[in-house]
Design a protein around this motif. Structure first.
Motif, mmCIF file in Angstrom:
data_model
loop_
_atom_site.group_PDB
_atom_site.id
_atom_site.type_symbol
_atom_site.label_atom_id
_atom_site.label_comp_id
_atom_site.label_asym_id
_atom_site.label_seq_id
_atom_site.Cartn_x
_atom_site.Cartn_y
_atom_site.Cartn_z
ATOM 1 N N LYS A 48 46.914 45.789 50.720
ATOM 2 C CA LYS A 48 48.015 45.071 51.393
ATOM 3 C C LYS A 48 48.628 44.033 50.463
ATOM 4 O O LYS A 48 49.854 43.859 50.411
ATOM 5 C CB LYS A 48 47.464 44.405 52.657
ATOM 6 C CG LYS A 48 48.480 43.549 53.419
ATOM 7 C CD LYS A 48 49.426 44.401 54.225
ATOM 8 C CE LYS A 48 50.423 43.550 55.015
ATOM 9 N NZ LYS A 48 49.778 42.824 56.113
ATOM 10 N N GLU A 49 47.796 43.348 49.716
ATOM 11 C CA GLU A 49 48.275 42.312 48.806
ATOM 12 C C GLU A 49 49.118 42.899 47.674
ATOM 13 O O GLU A 49 50.156 42.350 47.309
ATOM 14 C CB GLU A 49 47.072 41.571 48.214
ATOM 15 C CG GLU A 49 47.419 40.418 47.295
ATOM 16 C CD GLU A 49 46.162 39.654 46.884
ATOM 17 O OE1 GLU A 49 45.911 38.580 47.439
ATOM 18 O OE2 GLU A 49 45.426 40.165 46.001
ATOM 19 N N ASN A 95 47.018 35.986 43.496
ATOM 20 C CA ASN A 95 46.294 37.018 44.233
ATOM 21 C C ASN A 95 45.024 36.411 44.827
ATOM 22 O O ASN A 95 44.188 35.887 44.107
ATOM 23 C CB ASN A 95 45.934 38.182 43.315
ATOM 24 C CG ASN A 95 47.169 38.964 42.879
ATOM 25 O OD1 ASN A 95 48.133 39.064 43.615
ATOM 26 N ND2 ASN A 95 47.137 39.495 41.675
ATOM 27 N N LYS A 96 44.885 36.505 46.140
ATOM 28 C CA LYS A 96 43.710 35.946 46.798
ATOM 29 C C LYS A 96 42.512 36.892 46.719
ATOM 30 O O LYS A 96 41.378 36.463 46.618
ATOM 31 C CB LYS A 96 44.042 35.666 48.263
ATOM 32 C CG LYS A 96 45.040 34.555 48.488
ATOM 33 C CD LYS A 96 45.442 34.456 49.943
ATOM 34 C CE LYS A 96 44.239 34.171 50.840
ATOM 35 N NZ LYS A 96 44.623 34.038 52.255
ATOM 36 N N LYS A 150 42.134 44.646 51.947
ATOM 37 C CA LYS A 150 42.866 43.404 51.671
ATOM 38 C C LYS A 150 43.695 43.515 50.393
ATOM 39 O O LYS A 150 44.843 43.064 50.334
ATOM 40 C CB LYS A 150 41.883 42.239 51.566
ATOM 41 C CG LYS A 150 41.141 41.912 52.854
ATOM 42 C CD LYS A 150 42.088 41.379 53.916
ATOM 43 C CE LYS A 150 41.324 40.910 55.144
ATOM 44 N NZ LYS A 150 42.224 40.375 56.193
#
Length: 296
Positions: A228-229, A180-181, A225
């Protein structure tokens, strides 16, 4: 096994090689409850809402689960202790006959093949110790099963095909990278599950990104973000898809007019709704009731 502390609303479908169940459990208090049976099957388990811990004796494992999530498990006999941390838990599950699962999984990807090898050896197993969130595709197929309009043998064929589709979607999901970014902490992940729940409950009048950010206590950047991830779609994409499938479900399952449904789904005008619906499904809301595709 139920207790006086819980009210269970269940729906079940029994097919030749699989059984499907949808359960909503409403608890009066918080506590721990043990459920056991001697059956042998491969279970595709999907949490839809709620917060709970469960200890799975055969797997010698304990899991803390919140929001939407899924995994695949196999054991000979089941003994599970569930500790509810919310007053309502909603789950969906598909139990595959072991020989039928092995037949399918041996032609799948590496994740399924490894699980099938353990099933062949009668080894209690789980697809992954890391439970993955249900993405929109998975939730959509579950909804198609829950609100299917088919009857008799055609319905059984439909349920079988959708059950295999869910198996494929899970296998694909667990092949993806787990890095996970944007969302690294469980706290932030739980806030995103909360955001998804808020959007689902307020689909006719959802909060703005700014409002949603304040409701869940997560900044707008992480919200956009991270959503969406975690769920494979944007906040606006989730709202749009939910509205479209809610509208189709109401068109197929109620006598409400297209105009009434447009407002129920949160559209400002029937014209805007009709244009969005035709773009999504290739037909107008008025004609969908005579359309041969009876899924949602």
């Amino acid at each position: 096994m139920t207790s006086e502390n819980e009210i269970i609303t269940s729906k079940k479908w029994e097919l030749d090689k699989i059984s499907i169940s949808h359960n909503i459990i409403d608890y009066k208090t918080f506590g721990s409850y043990v459920s056991k049976n001697n059956s042998e099957s491969v279970r595709l388990h999907f949490g839809l809402s709620g917060n709970y811990n469960f200890k799975y004796k055969q797997l010698n494992s304990s899991f803390d689960l919140v929001g939407s999530h899924n995994n695949i498990m196999y054991s000979k006999g089941i003994e599970i202790e569930v500790s509810n941390k919310s007053k309502r838990i909603e789950t969906f599950g598909i139990n595959f006959d072991t020989d039928f699962f092995i037949h399918i999984a041996q032609n799948g990807n590496e994740s399924l093949k490894k699980l099938a090898d353990k099933v062949i050896l009668n080894e209690n197993a789980i697809l992954s110790n890391e439970w993955r969130p249900n993405n929109f595709k998975i939730q959509q197929v579950i909804n198609e099963i829950l609100y299917a309009q088919y009857t008799n043998e055609l319905k059984n064929l439909f349920l079988l095909s959708k059950s295999i589709e869910l198996l494929v979607l899970q296998a694909e999901l667990y092949e993806l990278s787990t890095t996970n970014k944007f969302i690294k902490s469980n706290s932030d992940k739980q806030k995103l599950f909360e955001a998804k729940e808020v959007l689902t409950l307020q689909i006719d009048n959802p909060p703005t990104i700014s409002q949603l950010s304040k409701i869940i206590g997560l900044n707008e950047y992480k919200l956009k973000k991270g959503f969406k991830e975690l769920f494979g779609t944007t906040v606006f994409g989730y709202i749009h898809n939910n509205r479209m499938h809610l509208a189709k479900r109401l068109l197929l399952g109620t006598d409400l007019s297209a105009k009434e449904i447009a407002y129920k789904a949160g559209y400002s005008s029937p014209q805007h709704f009709s244009k969005a619906f035709k773009k999504e499904f290739g037909t107008t809301p008025d004609s969908i009731r005579n359309y041969p595709d009876r899924t949602i």
